[in-house]
Scaffold this active site. Structure first.
Site, PDB file in Angstrom:
ATOM      1  N   ASP A 142      75.715  29.079  48.611  1.00 41.13           N
ATOM      2  CA  ASP A 142      76.681  29.540  47.619  1.00 41.13           C
ATOM      3  C   ASP A 142      77.667  30.532  48.218  1.00 41.13           C
ATOM      4  O   ASP A 142      78.843  30.564  47.825  1.00 41.13           O
ATOM      5  CB  ASP A 142      75.955  30.203  46.444  1.00 41.13           C
ATOM      6  N   CYS A 143      77.217  31.332  49.177  1.00 40.63           N
ATOM      7  CA  CYS A 143      78.129  32.330  49.770  1.00 40.63           C
ATOM      8  C   CYS A 143      78.796  31.835  51.041  1.00 40.63           C
ATOM      9  O   CYS A 143      79.760  32.450  51.517  1.00 40.63           O
ATOM     10  CB  CYS A 143      77.390  33.638  50.033  1.00 40.63           C
ATOM     11  N   TYR A 144      78.282  30.743  51.596  1.00 42.31           N
ATOM     12  CA  TYR A 144      78.899  30.123  52.781  1.00 42.31           C
ATOM     13  C   TYR A 144      79.086  28.630  52.509  1.00 42.31           C
ATOM     14  O   TYR A 144      78.291  27.798  52.928  1.00 42.31           O
ATOM     15  CB  TYR A 144      78.031  30.333  54.023  1.00 42.31           C
TER      16      TYR A 144
END
Length: 399
Positions: A142-144
């Protein structure tokens, strides 16, 4: 006689007397140890040789959208990506992969004639200001969210780029020969059958740690010349073995102390960092390293006065495929540097793997830095261990 603070004060005022270790040895012959110790403040040592246990830490900076790299290649050479999202470690001996994704195959039965590019070549290219092709595969989170990325990078476009070398500056090493009946391709280069040649890697009496045999002058935090820039001793090196048997002059008779080194690769000079390749063995890195030795006492000068005739290395037969190989005894560095030595009555030609000329040049360049007042000496924050023994006692002592 004098303190490190006093020496640094003289360096800052450009009054320090600095000699290369070869100049100091000649001065001792001329006027003796006591007088030389009164005259000289710093001795510079140097070497330029393959140091395969080397590598570079690289931080690429974040892409947009960001990527968490889990596989990465720099000019086809795999880099380790098991750190943070865009942190890499590129090992000097990592070989480029073939187009099919398989690692380049190197064997004695199928020797390759072409040079196989490796991590050492990529490191040298980056230091030289060249661009390098990067290909990365990411772990989507989700963050990468990015899955892959391709671009070119250079010394100027990456955030951090520094060498961190787990094992450099062997205090001594071996002489490789081949008593078998076929050529051998080794980390010392080709060894011809039936004692056709011999190869040694340490430059002998000008090498840094031969001139500080008990590691009294260096330690963690010591500032050094590394690859044409400023570096530091970070720790003991891997395979550090200070308990090696020693001659009465305290120099070891085989592989002994090693050092882990660190330095900013963005400040290094490609003259002193060069990728290399050993036929049918693999890639590596030629590296220039210089160590300044402060003349604090007469003992420092006495240790630095050691000559090639006072140093020995073991002659090891690589034709026996064992960890502990048989030897043909010890040979002095003076004999090695003569270009010939006798083994069982046979005259064997000898060549160095290190560049003696460039090792001398490293010591001269470091001398110039100190004389110009741009390089001062550092007090170690902790000593290098001198009682380390992680290897079986027969590892390098059957000489």
């Amino acid at each position: 006689m004098r303190s490190l603070a006093e020496i640094n004060d003289k360096i800052s005022r450009k009054h320090a007397v600095v000699l290369t270790v070869e100049e100091l040895k000649a001065r001792v012959v001329e006027v003796g140890i006591t007088q030389t110790a009164k005259e000289v403040d710093v001795v510079t040592t140097g070497t330029f040789e393959p140091m395969e246990s080397s590598g570079a830490i690289i931080n690429l900076g974040h892409t947009d959208p960001p990527i968490k790299i889990r596989r990465c290649w720099l000019d086809g050479v795999p880099a380790y990506s098991g750190f943070g999202a865009v942190d890499l470690y590129l090992g000097a001996t990592q070989a480029a992969e073939a187009a099919d994704g398989e690692e380049s195959r190197l064997s004695v039965s199928e020797p390759k004639t072409q040079i196989v590019k490796g991590g050492g070549h990529v490191i040298a290219d980056l230091i030289a200001g060249k661009t390098v092709q990067l290909r990365a595969v990411g772990q989507v989170t989700d963050c990468y969210p990015r899955a892959n990325f391709e671009t070119t990078i250079s010394r100027e476009t990456i955030n951090q780029f520094y060498l961190f070398n787990p094992r450099n500056l062997y205090q001594n090493f071996i002489v490789g020969v081949n008593g078998g009946d076929r050529p051998l391709f080794t980390y010392l280069g080709p060894l011809q059958p039936r004692l056709g040649n011999a190869v040694y890697s340490n430059p002998g009496a000008i090498s840094p740690l031969f001139n500080d045999p008990d590691l009294q002058l260096i330690g963690i935090g010591t500032r050094i010349f590394l690859g044409g820039g400023i570096g530091y001793i970070a720790w003991e090196g891997t395979q550090h073995f200070p308990l090696q048997k020693r001659l009465p002059n305290q120099t070891p008779i085989g592989p002994a102390a090693t050092l882990a080194l660190i330095g900013d690769a963005k400040q290094m000079n490609p003259q002193w960092v060069r990728g290399c390749y050993f036929k049918s063995y693999g890639p590596s890195l030629m590296l220039g390293v210089g160590v300044p030795l402060p003349v604090l006492t007469e003992t420092v000068v006495a240790n630095c006065a050691v000559q090639d005739r006072d140093l020995v290395a073991p002659i090891v037969d690589f034709s026996i495929p064992r960890r502990v190989r048989p030897t043909f005894g010890l040979v002095s560095y003076a004999q090695l540097k003569s270009g010939r030595m006798a083994i069982d009555g046979k005259s064997v030609r000898v060549a160095p793997l290190a560049s003696i000329a460039l090792s001398r040049q490293v010591a001269r360049e470091l001398k110039q830095w100190i004389e110009a007042g741009t390089f001062t000496l550092t007090e170690p924050v902790a000593p290098i261990p001198k009682e380390r023994s992680f290897l079986p006692q027969d590892r390098w002592t059957e000489f």
